[in-house]
Write an enzyme that holds these catalytic residues in place. Sequence first.
Site, PDB file in Angstrom:
ATOM      1  N   GLU A 162      34.601 -38.254  64.258  1.00 36.12           N
ATOM      2  CA  GLU A 162      35.639 -37.546  64.588  1.00 36.12           C
ATOM      3  C   GLU A 162      36.706 -37.883  65.271  1.00 36.12           C
ATOM      4  O   GLU A 162      36.548 -37.494  66.636  1.00 36.12           O
ATOM      5  CB  GLU A 162      35.608 -35.970  64.134  1.00 36.12           C
ATOM      6  CG  GLU A 162      37.167 -35.651  63.533  1.00 36.12           C
ATOM      7  CD  GLU A 162      37.824 -36.072  62.556  1.00 36.12           C
ATOM      8  OE1 GLU A 162      37.977 -36.354  62.008  1.00 36.12           O
ATOM      9  OE2 GLU A 162      39.397 -36.976  62.651  1.00 36.12           O
ATOM     10  N   LYS A 217      32.684 -44.167  68.917  1.00 32.27           N
ATOM     11  CA  LYS A 217      33.343 -42.925  69.768  1.00 32.27           C
ATOM     12  C   LYS A 217      32.569 -42.183  71.134  1.00 32.27           C
ATOM     13  O   LYS A 217      33.888 -41.179  71.894  1.00 32.27           O
ATOM     14  CB  LYS A 217      32.355 -41.648  68.658  1.00 32.27           C
ATOM     15  CG  LYS A 217      32.512 -40.451  68.514  1.00 32.27           C
ATOM     16  CD  LYS A 217      34.147 -39.413  68.551  1.00 32.27           C
ATOM     17  CE  LYS A 217      34.124 -38.503  69.084  1.00 32.27           C
ATOM     18  NZ  LYS A 217      35.100 -37.186  68.759  1.00 32.27           N
ATOM     19  N   CYS A 273      33.734 -32.134  73.905  1.00 31.91           N
ATOM     20  CA  CYS A 273      33.397 -33.723  73.660  1.00 31.91           C
ATOM     21  C   CYS A 273      33.252 -34.697  75.101  1.00 31.91           C
ATOM     22  O   CYS A 273      32.541 -34.851  75.074  1.00 31.91           O
ATOM     23  CB  CYS A 273      34.297 -34.119  72.981  1.00 31.91           C
ATOM     24  SG  CYS A 273      34.343 -33.695  71.329  1.00 31.91           S
TER      25      CYS A 273
HETATM   26  C1  UDX Z   1      38.737 -35.018  72.776  1.00 25.36           C
HETATM   27  C2  UDX Z   1      39.279 -36.563  72.713  1.00 25.36           C
HETATM   28  O1  UDX Z   1      40.656 -36.401  72.372  1.00 25.36           O
HETATM   29  C3  UDX Z   1      39.151 -36.335  70.433  1.00 25.36           C
HETATM   30  O2  UDX Z   1      39.699 -37.476  70.550  1.00 25.36           O
HETATM   31  C4  UDX Z   1      37.714 -36.611  70.282  1.00 25.36           C
HETATM   32  O3  UDX Z   1      37.610 -36.849  68.831  1.00 25.36           O
HETATM   33  C5  UDX Z   1      37.051 -35.119  71.349  1.00 25.36           C
HETATM   34  O4  UDX Z   1      37.915 -35.175  71.880  1.00 25.36           O
HETATM   35  P1  UDX Z   1      39.670 -32.526  72.880  1.00 25.36           P
HETATM   36  O5  UDX Z   1      38.304 -32.301  73.341  1.00 25.36           O
HETATM   37  O6  UDX Z   1      39.990 -32.095  71.936  1.00 25.36           O
HETATM   38  O7  UDX Z   1      39.838 -34.427  72.140  1.00 25.36           O
HETATM   39  O8  UDX Z   1      40.770 -32.785  73.341  1.00 25.36           O
HETATM   40  P2  UDX Z   1      42.197 -33.791  74.618  1.00 25.36           P
HETATM   41  O9  UDX Z   1      43.563 -33.045  74.683  1.00 25.36           O
HETATM   42  O10 UDX Z   1      41.434 -34.884  74.532  1.00 25.36           O
HETATM   43  O11 UDX Z   1      42.087 -33.243  75.866  1.00 25.36           O
HETATM   44  C6  UDX Z   1      40.254 -32.919  76.587  1.00 25.36           C
HETATM   45  C7  UDX Z   1      40.918 -32.370  78.173  1.00 25.36           C
HETATM   46  O12 UDX Z   1      41.871 -33.034  79.124  1.00 25.36           O
HETATM   47  C8  UDX Z   1      41.123 -30.846  78.088  1.00 25.36           C
HETATM   48  O13 UDX Z   1      41.267 -29.968  78.761  1.00 25.36           O
HETATM   49  C9  UDX Z   1      42.443 -31.606  78.948  1.00 25.36           C
HETATM   50  O14 UDX Z   1      43.372 -30.511  79.664  1.00 25.36           O
HETATM   51  C10 UDX Z   1      42.659 -33.121  79.754  1.00 25.36           C
HETATM   52  N1  UDX Z   1      43.244 -33.918  79.299  1.00 25.36           N
HETATM   53  C11 UDX Z   1      44.180 -34.593  78.587  1.00 25.36           C
HETATM   54  C12 UDX Z   1      44.011 -34.052  80.971  1.00 25.36           C
HETATM   55  O15 UDX Z   1      43.592 -33.106  81.893  1.00 25.36           O
HETATM   56  N2  UDX Z   1      44.768 -34.602  81.210  1.00 25.36           N
HETATM   57  C13 UDX Z   1      45.310 -35.648  80.346  1.00 25.36           C
HETATM   58  O16 UDX Z   1      46.584 -36.118  80.643  1.00 25.36           O
HETATM   59  C14 UDX Z   1      44.619 -35.023  78.653  1.00 25.36           C
END
Ligand code: UDX
Length: 459
Positions: A162, A217, A273
């Site tokens: 996913e 993934k 993740c």
């Molecule tokens: C991630 C992946 O995006 C998703 O495809 C996978 O299925 C699960 O892991 P998620 O952890 O839910 O999703 O959120 P994501 O939007 O990826 O953000 C992860 C972390 O990175 C957050 O703490 C976010 O604040 C941080 N982040 C993200 C940044 O600090 N800067 C960015 O530009 C993007």
Amino acid sequence: MIVKNICCIGAGYVGGPTMAVIAKNNPHLKITIVDINQARIDAWNDADVSKLPIYEPGLAEIVQETRGKNLFFSTDIDAAIDESEMIFISVNTPTKTYGKGKGMAADLKYIELCARNIAAVAKTDKIVVEKSTLPVRTAEAIKSILHNTGNEINFHILSNPEFLAEGTAVQDLLNPDRVLIGGESEAAIEALAKVYNSWVPEEKILRTNLWSSELSKLTANAFLAQRVSSINAISEICELTGANVNEVAKAIGMDSRIGSKFLQASIGFGGSCFQKDILNLVYIARSYNLNEVADYWEQVIIMNDHQKRRFSDRLIKTLYNTVSGKKIGMLGWAFKKDTNDTRESAAIYVADHLLNEQANLSVYDPKVSSFKIQSDLNYLNTRSEEENEASVKTESSPYEALKAAHAVAIMTEWDEFKTYDWEKIYSHMKKPAFIFDGRNILDKAAMQKIGFEYYSIGQ
Ligand code: UDX
Ligand code: ADP
């Protein structure tokens, strides 16, 4: 292969929204989500959909629409396995906290329990879909458990990782960039593709072998996390040279080869993740003696830890080298906006550093409870539960959390933080009043005009 009943084991941040969207788009299928956690299932069944165990924009509406019609939540795992032709495994796979691979490898005990449960209960052929993020070759382990049950049942194992991101899960599911299905049995792959086909265009459904699917993934998450660590590394250079990381991100992001997404400098990535998947990748690489590969990816995590530490160190240094006895107001605890999930949130580690320096913390998050905040800190085992309780207060109003504080630390990029009456907040804070904007969401000039000493990331 005809699929009429689907069961999903694990009613969490992945299983819940995914199955709700599958149910919405497949009214002819009966979907049952099961979990060992009775309280969690009760919350999913709560008549008041604002009490669902996870917060995701748009999710409550879909649950309202499908629940009791073709979407069901239950703790009767055996019954759901028995009646289903297709079973998704969507249980948690945390990093091991004991034994071999401690702190690195994924703990597969919940997956194994599920596989054994399926093997014990199944009386007819099943398609078993791994949905949880898993180390490469886990499908093999599941297969081995299922095929050694001594009965005549056929199990087809599929990997269907996913890619939803929390906070945008419903939109990501309704309109995915792609759906990935890895497997060996063409018939099983097509049975699952058919479930997605009811709303996902055919050209977005990729079929691969099992191992490619599993590795894709981990690789996707590693690449995304690497972008965050890369821009965070540049943010430290910016703070010393006078460059502005937002300007740099924009300038490089307009290069179509680089792209503009995932270049937001921050206090560091969190979530269930990124760290776990990279640790998995590192563990796999080391176990094949690929030390350069392992070191390369490990650096993404080292950089992320450094970024969190750097944020709290800068705060302490700016507050005249001591936060002992000082009230620090923390805005946000979730690992990103629009979720109540706090797993691996940078806020936990920043709070822990500040507590080591004897700060008094006052936290406000729109969706995270006091109980969760305390248990996140207790889980670190840095100090006693009583000490955490005495030094960390959770407020239900941001104004209360920031009243008489020496500094505000912004941990999560919740939109509502931008809408506050910052003049009022300033007037009730200790002077000089500091803002440490770990998400670069406030307007620097406006904050300085009010009188704040404003610090952000990479500026
Ligand atoms: C991630 C992946 O995006 C998703 O495809 C996978 O299925 C699960 O892991 P998620 O952890 O839910 O999703 O959120 P994501 O939007 O990826 O953000 C992860 C972390 O990175 C957050 O703490 C976010 O604040 C941080 N982040 C993200 C940044 O600090 N800067 C960015 O530009 C993007
Ligand atoms: P994710 O983010 O991967 O969805 P969560 O921790 O939110 O992870 O959800 C995983 C769910 O799986 C939890 O609600 C947990 O109770 C459930 N679970 C774990 N092991 C089993 C099992 N053997 N049988 C049923 N449910 C399980």
